[in-house]
Structure formats: C-alpha cells, structure tokens
Design an enzyme around this catalytic site. Structure first.
Site, PDB file in Angstrom:
ATOM      1  N   LYS A  14       0.810  -1.229   0.000  1.00  0.00           N
ATOM      2  CA  LYS A  14       0.000   0.000   0.000  1.00  0.00           C
ATOM      3  C   LYS A  14       0.835   1.268   0.000  1.00  0.00           C
ATOM      4  CE  LYS A  14       0.427  -2.139   3.998  1.00  0.00           C
ATOM      5  NZ  LYS A  14       0.197  -3.521   4.389  1.00  0.00           N
ATOM      6  N   GLU A  31       3.704  -4.463  10.249  1.00  0.00           N
ATOM      7  CA  GLU A  31       4.700  -4.158   9.231  1.00  0.00           C
ATOM      8  C   GLU A  31       6.090  -4.439   9.800  1.00  0.00           C
ATOM      9  OE1 GLU A  31       3.833  -2.949   5.957  1.00  0.00           O
ATOM     10  OE2 GLU A  31       2.063  -3.845   6.847  1.00  0.00           O
ATOM     11  N   GLU A  80      -5.060  -6.411  -4.913  1.00  0.00           N
ATOM     12  CA  GLU A  80      -6.202  -6.741  -4.042  1.00  0.00           C
ATOM     13  C   GLU A  80      -5.770  -6.895  -2.574  1.00  0.00           C
ATOM     14  OE1 GLU A  80      -9.742  -7.406  -5.235  1.00  0.00           O
ATOM     15  OE2 GLU A  80      -9.715  -6.821  -3.151  1.00  0.00           O
ATOM     16  N   LYS A 106      -3.614   3.035   3.113  1.00  0.00           N
ATOM     17  CA  LYS A 106      -4.714   2.228   2.577  1.00  0.00           C
ATOM     18  C   LYS A 106      -5.910   3.121   2.227  1.00  0.00           C
ATOM     19  CE  LYS A 106      -3.434  -2.006   4.997  1.00  0.00           C
ATOM     20  NZ  LYS A 106      -3.443  -2.679   6.303  1.00  0.00           N
ATOM     21  N   ASP A 140       0.090   3.166   8.081  1.00  0.00           N
ATOM     22  CA  ASP A 140      -0.375   2.060   7.225  1.00  0.00           C
ATOM     23  C   ASP A 140      -1.845   2.291   6.833  1.00  0.00           C
ATOM     24  OD1 ASP A 140      -0.067  -0.915   6.265  1.00  0.00           O
ATOM     25  OD2 ASP A 140      -1.879  -0.898   7.502  1.00  0.00           O
TER      26      ASP A 140
HETATM   27  P1  NAP Z   1       9.385  -8.479   5.248  1.00  0.00           P
HETATM   28  O1  NAP Z   1       9.137  -9.698   6.080  1.00  0.00           O
HETATM   29  O2  NAP Z   1      10.179  -7.361   5.799  1.00  0.00           O
HETATM   30  O3  NAP Z   1      10.078  -8.995   3.872  1.00  0.00           O
HETATM   31  C1  NAP Z   1      10.629  -8.117   2.922  1.00  0.00           C
HETATM   32  C2  NAP Z   1      11.453  -8.917   1.905  1.00  0.00           C
HETATM   33  O4  NAP Z   1      11.907  -8.015   0.911  1.00  0.00           O
HETATM   34  C3  NAP Z   1      12.694  -9.596   2.495  1.00  0.00           C
HETATM   35  O5  NAP Z   1      12.945 -10.808   1.815  1.00  0.00           O
HETATM   36  C4  NAP Z   1      13.794  -8.588   2.160  1.00  0.00           C
HETATM   37  O6  NAP Z   1      15.082  -9.185   2.011  1.00  0.00           O
HETATM   38  C5  NAP Z   1      13.334  -8.091   0.801  1.00  0.00           C
HETATM   39  N1  NAP Z   1      13.840  -6.762   0.521  1.00  0.00           N
HETATM   40  C6  NAP Z   1      13.516  -5.594   1.133  1.00  0.00           C
HETATM   41  N2  NAP Z   1      14.206  -4.571   0.588  1.00  0.00           N
HETATM   42  C7  NAP Z   1      14.962  -5.107  -0.417  1.00  0.00           C
HETATM   43  C8  NAP Z   1      15.887  -4.562  -1.341  1.00  0.00           C
HETATM   44  N3  NAP Z   1      16.199  -3.263  -1.336  1.00  0.00           N
HETATM   45  N4  NAP Z   1      16.470  -5.396  -2.236  1.00  0.00           N
HETATM   46  C9  NAP Z   1      16.188  -6.711  -2.229  1.00  0.00           C
HETATM   47  N5  NAP Z   1      15.319  -7.300  -1.355  1.00  0.00           N
HETATM   48  C10 NAP Z   1      14.737  -6.500  -0.455  1.00  0.00           C
HETATM   49  O7  NAP Z   1       8.015  -7.838   4.765  1.00  0.00           O
HETATM   50  P2  NAP Z   1       6.575  -8.556   4.721  1.00  0.00           P
HETATM   51  O8  NAP Z   1       5.940  -8.516   6.063  1.00  0.00           O
HETATM   52  O9  NAP Z   1       6.690  -9.844   4.012  1.00  0.00           O
HETATM   53  O10 NAP Z   1       5.733  -7.493   3.850  1.00  0.00           O
HETATM   54  C11 NAP Z   1       5.912  -7.413   2.453  1.00  0.00           C
HETATM   55  C12 NAP Z   1       4.855  -6.485   1.862  1.00  0.00           C
HETATM   56  O11 NAP Z   1       3.546  -7.045   2.076  1.00  0.00           O
HETATM   57  C13 NAP Z   1       4.801  -5.075   2.455  1.00  0.00           C
HETATM   58  O12 NAP Z   1       4.511  -4.151   1.439  1.00  0.00           O
HETATM   59  C14 NAP Z   1       3.610  -5.155   3.425  1.00  0.00           C
HETATM   60  O13 NAP Z   1       3.017  -3.912   3.671  1.00  0.00           O
HETATM   61  C15 NAP Z   1       2.692  -6.044   2.626  1.00  0.00           C
HETATM   62  N6  NAP Z   1       1.611  -6.698   3.381  1.00  0.00           N
HETATM   63  C16 NAP Z   1       1.877  -7.369   4.500  1.00  0.00           C
HETATM   64  C17 NAP Z   1       0.839  -7.995   5.167  1.00  0.00           C
HETATM   65  C18 NAP Z   1       1.063  -8.761   6.445  1.00  0.00           C
HETATM   66  O14 NAP Z   1       0.085  -9.226   7.019  1.00  0.00           O
HETATM   67  N7  NAP Z   1       2.290  -8.922   6.911  1.00  0.00           N
HETATM   68  C19 NAP Z   1      -0.474  -7.943   4.663  1.00  0.00           C
HETATM   69  C20 NAP Z   1      -0.720  -7.218   3.485  1.00  0.00           C
HETATM   70  C21 NAP Z   1       0.343  -6.599   2.852  1.00  0.00           C
HETATM   71  P3  NAP Z   1      16.052  -9.346   3.306  1.00  0.00           P
HETATM   72  O15 NAP Z   1      15.325 -10.260   4.256  1.00  0.00           O
HETATM   73  O16 NAP Z   1      17.294  -9.945   2.748  1.00  0.00           O
HETATM   74  O17 NAP Z   1      16.224  -7.955   3.859  1.00  0.00           O
HETATM   75  N1  HSE Z   2       0.419  -4.342   8.970  1.00  0.00           N
HETATM   76  C1  HSE Z   2      -0.773  -4.467   8.239  1.00  0.00           C
HETATM   77  C2  HSE Z   2      -1.947  -4.569   9.204  1.00  0.00           C
HETATM   78  C3  HSE Z   2      -0.734  -5.691   7.368  1.00  0.00           C
HETATM   79  O1  HSE Z   2      -1.711  -4.800  10.397  1.00  0.00           O
HETATM   80  O2  HSE Z   2      -3.095  -4.391   8.783  1.00  0.00           O
HETATM   81  C4  HSE Z   2      -1.907  -5.812   6.426  1.00  0.00           C
HETATM   82  O3  HSE Z   2      -1.899  -4.797   5.482  1.00  0.00           O
END
Ligand code: NAP
Ligand code: HSE
Length: 426
Positions: A115, A200, A139, A215, A211
């Site tokens: 987002k 996050e 989505e 959204k 956040d």
């Molecule tokens: P995360 O656990 O921090 O994972 C981020 C990944 O991206 C890691 O593998 C990281 O690699 C890689 N990365 C970050 N910066 C990079 C760069 N400059 N070059 C190469 N690789 C890079 O994050 P997440 O919780 O999975 O969230 C990912 C996305 O999904 C975010 O936009 C978040 O807002 C969204 N989201 C999350 C949820 C939820 O429930 N968690 C729900 C909806 C949307 P390293 O580990 O090597 O640093």
């Molecule tokens: N950090 C976000 C939340 C993940 O708590 O809603 C889903 O977008």
C-alpha cells in the site's frame, strides 16, 4: 470457485505463447513472500492451475538460507528467469517502484500488496500498466483477506460510493481489542501482533496510523477516482489510549476502534484516520482482533459492508495468488488519470477524556464551557476517582476540530487539567 486454465486465453492475454503453468518472479522473500512460496503449490488443487515461483529476490542472501527457491540479490536475475507474473513483496517505495515499472515495461503482469507503493506512486504505476496493456493487481493491499477492490473496480455502477468508514489495519485493531478483552498491556498486545505476522516490518507504521492512511489513499483513488496525498489526511496513532479510556467508552455505550474514514463531494474530500469512539450498534463495533471491515455508503444512503481477515502472511499470500491467476488470464483494467482532491478534516462527534489532580468542573460547568464554543455535550461518564486524580469522559455532538480544541484549552485552563480528544462515529 474454480478457475479453468484456458491455454488459448493465457496465450492471448499478453500476445505471446505461454505454458499453462504460471511462473512467478518473487521480489521479496520475507513473511509474505515465504507464504506465497509455501501456498503456490496448492493453487493447482484449489484453482486447477499450476503456479510455480521460479526465482526470489532478497537483499541479503543469508536471510533466505532455508527457503526452497533459487534466490538472488540481483533484480536482473529475476527478469532473466522469464516470469509471467512478478509478485512484489518487498515493501516501501524503492526499489519496489523501479522494479515494478521495469516489469510493466517488459510486458510482465505485476501483483503487489504494497500500500505504501500504491499510495505514493499508484497513479504512475497504473498509467504505466495501462500504457503497456499489462495487468497490475493489488487486491491484498487493503483488507488482505477480503477480495472487494477488484469486484468494485469491475462494477462502477454498483459501486457508486460516496463515503467509506472502516477498520483497515489488523495490528491496531488486534492491540486495542486485546487491551480491552484480555486486559493486557499495549506493549504485550503489540508484541503478540508482531509474533502473528500482522505488523509491518516497522510496526510504528501500524501504531502511528501511517499504514491505515496509505490504505485510505488507495481506497479513495479507486472508489472516488481522485488522488489524495496521504500526509494531507488527519492521522493519529493508538499510543495514547489507556485501559480507563476503554472502560469509559463502554460506559458511554461504545468501544474504541482504529478508524479510517473518507467522504467526498467532488473535488472536496473530508477524511481522517485514528482511534475513534464507535457506538455499540455500529457494524464496526464488533469487529475484533486482526479482522478488518469496511462500510461503503452510496449517494442514496445504501450501505454495503465487507468484513474479514485483514492481515497475516497466509491470508495475504492467498489473495496474492488469486491475483496472480487473474493477472495471468486477463488484460489490463481501464485506467483513467485521477485529478487531485482538496482534503479537509470532517466535523464529527468527539470522545473527550478530562483528567485533573486538582478537581474537575461539574457536568453543568463543563457543558457551559463547551456551549461557549457552540459544542454540545451528548453524554458524560460518571466521575472516576480511582487513579490518584479525577477523570471524566464525554461524548459531544458533531463539531469541527478547531472548536473541540478551543474547548479543551478552556477546560485545561479552568481545572489545571489535561484533556485528550479522539473522534467518534455518529
Ligand atoms: P518483510 O518480512 O520485511 O520482507 C521483505 C522482503 O523483501 C525480504 O525478503 C527482504 O530481504 C526483501 N527486501 C527488502 N528490501 C529489499 C531490497 N532493497 N532489495 C532486495 N530485497 C529487499 O516484509 P513482509 O511482512 O513480508 O511485507 C511485504 C509487503 O507485504 C509489504 O509491502 C507489506 O506492507 C505487505 N503486506 C503485508 C501484510 C502482512 O500481514 N504482513 C499484509 C498485506 C500486505 P532481506 O530479508 O534480505 O532484507
Ligand atoms: N500491517 C498491516 C496490518 C498488514 O496490520 O493491517 C496488512 O496490510
């Protein structure tokens, strides 16, 4: 629902021949990315279509040691693996923006749940997708487990929306719910939300409302067709809410929820994000934990609500994988440039906490201070003397922020006290 893989349709969607197995290039193999890798094989069982993640980008190769996927720290290697769909799960704006633009320019469909990227660069990315004739799906970026954005995008007449009010952040709803339900501390509730993967990578984005406001900007872009700058929207975090606030909200007939709200009458939009008093009868009052919900109202006052899982890696990955199937099978959605909106803060009722160590005004005195600013008190809680001072909570009728701020300044001066205010839903 079963999506049947039609080889001809897959081939037609990008004007080039493809296998019926969809290959994903995954940007980011963190919590969400890993869930995509883990759940992709089940797509064949659920959707009748094989999906395979063929390459994954990380920043630090050591972070992905246990991942069953060819990993790289070179974005060029992801494109070299010839994916049909790029899934962006990096988070933040760069390098996500640059890599998504590169994918679109190469004619590769993109799915993202980011987002932040959409709030700050959505216009540019949607225009690029439309120009390239390539789908860009997002989505899972808002209420990750409830697929409503795509439905409304394809049904603009049905979705003649003029206002939205919702709980769009799972972490803060979880924290406030657990503080009230289980009577645990803010810090313990947040730690648990982080452990469950709701927060996050930088949880201050959740608790400070950033956040949710991103959204809200995505929702307004899609449902109102106008651009709002997320920083122009009034945004408050949940940090100041105490156990006493929860108790007295209940006494006043409601509960405190992390609300995101916007109403528009072109080109004017009024919006806010922050913890707010929600009357017990409101559909959002009973939405607990990491569940999210949104109420959409149309010009004729009709309401539609969507409620469901808002956060968590598996929930998010499932929606991402559905987007992957759609993106691989469809063309780009129509994109029309969105004009900028004028953003303002709305008039709402207010939930007010008055606290003083040297004695509070009585009810009629408080009402008369409020009346001098044309603010009318709807309800007042009983006097609370349990916490080494005096506390009282009020609900007002709707007024502007500057009016309620003048009221709190006057009450503070009269009692040497400390007033705090949050918005309330009508
Ligand atoms: P995360 O656990 O921090 O994972 C981020 C990944 O991206 C890691 O593998 C990281 O690699 C890689 N990365 C970050 N910066 C990079 C760069 N400059 N070059 C190469 N690789 C890079 O994050 P997440 O919780 O999975 O969230 C990912 C996305 O999904 C975010 O936009 C978040 O807002 C969204 N989201 C999350 C949820 C939820 O429930 N968690 C729900 C909806 C949307 P390293 O580990 O090597 O640093
Ligand atoms: N950090 C976000 C939340 C993940 O708590 O809603 C889903 O977008």
């Amino acid at each position: 629902m079963t999506v049947v893989a039609d080889h001809a349709v897959v081939a037609q969607s990008n004007g080039r021949e493809r296998s019926s197995e969809i290959h994903i290039g995954l940007l980011g193999v963190g919590r969400v990315g890993r869930a995509v890798v883990r759940l992709a094989p089940s797509a064949a069982k659920v959707a009748g279509q094989r999906i395979r993640v063929v390459s994954g980008l990380v920043r630090d190769l050591r972070s992905g040691r246990d991942c069953p996927l060819p990993l790289t720290d070179d974005p060029g290697a992801i494109f070299a693996s010839a994916p049909q769909v790029i899934v962006e799960a990096l988070g933040g704006t760069e390098p996500a923006r640059t890599l998504v633009l590169e994918a679109l320019a190469r004619g590769i469909a993109v799915v993202t749940a980011n987002k932040t990227l959409l709030a700050y660069h959505g216009e540019e990315l949607l225009a690029a997708a439309w120009a390239a004739g390539v789908p860009l799906r997002y989505e899972a970026s808002v209420i990750a487990g409830v697929p409503f954005l795509g439905t409304l995008a394809r049904r603009p007449f049905a979705a003649n929306i003029t206002s939205i009010t919702g709980i769009v952040n799972g972490t803060t709803n979880y924290v406030l719910s657990e503080m009230r339900r289980a009577r645990i501390s803010y810090a313990d509730a947040l730690a648990e939300a982080q452990r469950c993967g709701y927060a996050e990578a930088d949880a201050s984005k959740d608790v400070n409302g950033f956040d949710a406001v991103e959204k809200l900007a995505v929702l307004v872009r899609q449902l109102a067709g106008v651009r709002v700058a997320a920083p122009a929207i009034e945004t408050r975090g949940i940090g100041g809410i105490t156990a006493a606030d929860h108790e007295h909200a209940a006494e006043l007939g409601g509960t405190i929820k992390p609300i995101a709200s916007a109403a528009w009458d072109h080109p004017q939009i009024s919006a806010f994000v922050g913890p707010s008093f929600v009357p017990a009868a409101h559909p959002l009052a009973k939405i607990e934990g990491s569940t999210n919900g949104i109420c959409l109202r149309d010009r004729d006052g009709r309401e539609v609500s969507f409620i469901g899982p808002g956060a968590g890696p598996d929930v998010t990955a499932s929606t991402i994988l559905d987007d992957v199937l759609e993106a691989a099978l469809e063309r780009a959605l129509w994109h029309e440039p969105a004009p900028a909106a004028n953003t303002a803060a709305p008039s709402t009722p207010w939930f007010v906490r008055l606290a003083s160590r040297s004695g509070l005004l009585d009810g009629p005195e408080i009402a008369s201070v409020c009346a001098r600013q044309n603010v009318w008190v709807e309800r007042t809680s009983s006097l609370d003397t349990r916490r080494g001072g005096e506390g009282r909570w009020l609900l007002t009728y709707p007024c502007r922020r500057d009016q309620i701020e003048r009221v709190t300044t006057a009450l503070n001066a009269a009692t040497n006290g400390e007033a705090a205010v949050w918005r309330a839903l009508a």
